[in-house]
Design an enzyme around this catalytic site. Sequence first.
Site, PDB file in Angstrom:
ATOM      1  N   SER A 251     -35.302 -15.257 -22.720  1.00 26.64           N
ATOM      2  CA  SER A 251     -34.894 -14.864 -24.066  1.00 26.64           C
ATOM      3  C   SER A 251     -33.658 -15.668 -24.498  1.00 26.64           C
ATOM      4  O   SER A 251     -33.723 -16.884 -24.560  1.00 26.64           O
ATOM      5  CB  SER A 251     -34.662 -13.350 -24.118  1.00 26.64           C
ATOM      6  OG  SER A 251     -34.614 -12.892 -25.442  1.00 26.64           O
TER       7      SER A 251
ATOM      8  N   GLU B 213     -45.042 -10.491 -27.092  1.00 22.53           N
ATOM      9  CA  GLU B 213     -43.605 -10.655 -27.327  1.00 22.53           C
ATOM     10  C   GLU B 213     -43.088  -9.695 -28.402  1.00 22.53           C
ATOM     11  O   GLU B 213     -41.906  -9.365 -28.448  1.00 22.53           O
ATOM     12  CB  GLU B 213     -43.296 -12.093 -27.732  1.00 22.53           C
ATOM     13  CG  GLU B 213     -43.525 -13.125 -26.638  1.00 22.53           C
ATOM     14  CD  GLU B 213     -42.451 -13.112 -25.563  1.00 22.53           C
ATOM     15  OE1 GLU B 213     -41.545 -12.263 -25.639  1.00 22.53           O
ATOM     16  OE2 GLU B 213     -42.519 -13.944 -24.646  1.00 22.53           O
TER      17      GLU B 213
ATOM     18  N   HIS C 293     -42.090  -8.448 -24.134  1.00 24.01           N
ATOM     19  CA  HIS C 293     -40.930  -9.324 -23.994  1.00 24.01           C
ATOM     20  C   HIS C 293     -40.039  -8.835 -22.856  1.00 24.01           C
ATOM     21  O   HIS C 293     -39.690  -7.658 -22.806  1.00 24.01           O
ATOM     22  CB  HIS C 293     -40.142  -9.329 -25.306  1.00 24.01           C
ATOM     23  CG  HIS C 293     -38.962 -10.256 -25.318  1.00 24.01           C
ATOM     24  ND1 HIS C 293     -39.093 -11.619 -25.226  1.00 24.01           N
ATOM     25  CD2 HIS C 293     -37.627 -10.014 -25.404  1.00 24.01           C
ATOM     26  CE1 HIS C 293     -37.901 -12.178 -25.263  1.00 24.01           C
ATOM     27  NE2 HIS C 293     -36.984 -11.224 -25.363  1.00 24.01           N
TER      28      HIS C 293
END
Length: 528
Positions: free
Chosen positions: A213, A329, A428
């Site tokens: 990320s 995600e 995610h």
Amino acid sequence: MTTNLLLRTATVVAICLPLYSANVVHTASGALQGTVSSDGKVQIYEGIPYGAPPVGDLRWKPPQPAAQWEGVRKAKAFGPRCMQARIFDDMVFRDDGPSEDCLYLNVWTPATSADNHLPVMVWIYGGGFQAGSPSEPRQNGENLAKKGVIVVSMNYRLGVFGFLAHPELTKESAHHASGNYGYLDQLAALRWVHDNIAAFGGDPAKVTIFGESAGSISVSAQMASPLSKGLFARAIGESGGVFGYTEPPPSLEASEQMGAKFAAAVSATSLKDLRAISAKELLDDSTKDKTMRFWPNVDGYFFPEHPWRIYAQGDQAHVPLLAGWNTDESTYRGVLGKAEPTKANYIAKLEDTIGKEKAEQVLKYYPAGDDEQAKISAGQLAGDRFIAYSTWKWLEEQTKTGKAPVYRYHFEQPPPMPTGEPSHGAYHSADIEYVFETIDWKKLAWTADDRKLSDLISSYWTNFAKAGDPNGAELPKWPAYNDSTGFAVMHLNATPAAAPDSTRDRYLMIDRMVRGRIEERTQAAKKE
């Protein structure tokens, strides 16, 4: 003559003996004593200072060297995490809490001698540049280290502490730059690794930076910055690149304006006033107004120009790159908000957001034949806009202008959920536990497939750190990502296999739209 020979022999013997005496290792700043894993295979050093506390007059300045110490310093507990609000519910920390004094790093090493020259993996955590810490159990480096690499993780400044830009900060800077202090912290940690990792049995010429990320965005940023060249030999990115759908990072001027607005909001008329505010008060003030965003910028120093141009010109680090993202995600809420996921609502939202003509283009690749398909497409589009496109663009640019192999993956394994909670898919950050082989820190119904996949992924990652190539004996073949392989993607799931990219056209479509929007803004700026 004999005495000198004996002295030289004693020195050689001392070097060849196990690196750790009572688990003590010597760095440039002083001696450290750590701990040993329960099976005795990994030496662990936590809470090592790599920079001076960035407090007082050092707040909003590049990190300064850590002070040296006398005697043996205990390195048996994580240093405080950097100042941050409670933003993400899934973050669980093992440190003593947030502090402005937070420039500490950690080392997990399986080396028994300084002569081992092991490859090194330096982890950069995610959290939107607003939260995070390597003290999380899922980021424990012990199991990765058992595969023959040294793992290092560091704290770096976040939010207003790490990314505030201000005209007066720019003025006082020797580089005429402000903001990006968090990036400079990462850079300082990489320099520490370069200068000290040999003492832990590592090879400073075989450093891999990897992150997820915001950590993945940071990896792509470090590749773009001339300041970090030569400090790492390979890079891994998990869900994120500096090539954002909305074209971040912003200019220095735009970030300075945000900083000046914040200073006015807290009635600070000078840097002295800003630096006099307590860390807690500063954090509270910076998180009250949701329009305030403290984010990396094109400062002219860490980024001498926009990273898009750096990559386009081939001025980034030419190192092997492995990167990819997860299936889920985001969710349809990222496009539809609170609206129900119906075909009509989805089409209406697209037309309202980007106009009917562009909506028709999007619907070719994110179709809405019925309500269910609209819901799926909205989720895919939300994930692509959120973070997948930026990762894809990073891979594409590295393929075009880089001079080293590129590998792409797609993580598709939905982790088990707590009893009664529906699956969120391969959401995610779901990959982190698999990469570190730390899935058991969560007491969930993990399967044999989960354990097998975790072992596979950690093997790919550590193979890449060792040789710049994820492939290895008894692992499914992972082709490079390029035109000759059909831009092959390794699908990481219960039956892992590589295949040509089947989604390429949709990312090319998004790329055309993004580049068109950038061109429109460029032309509008010229007219002004």
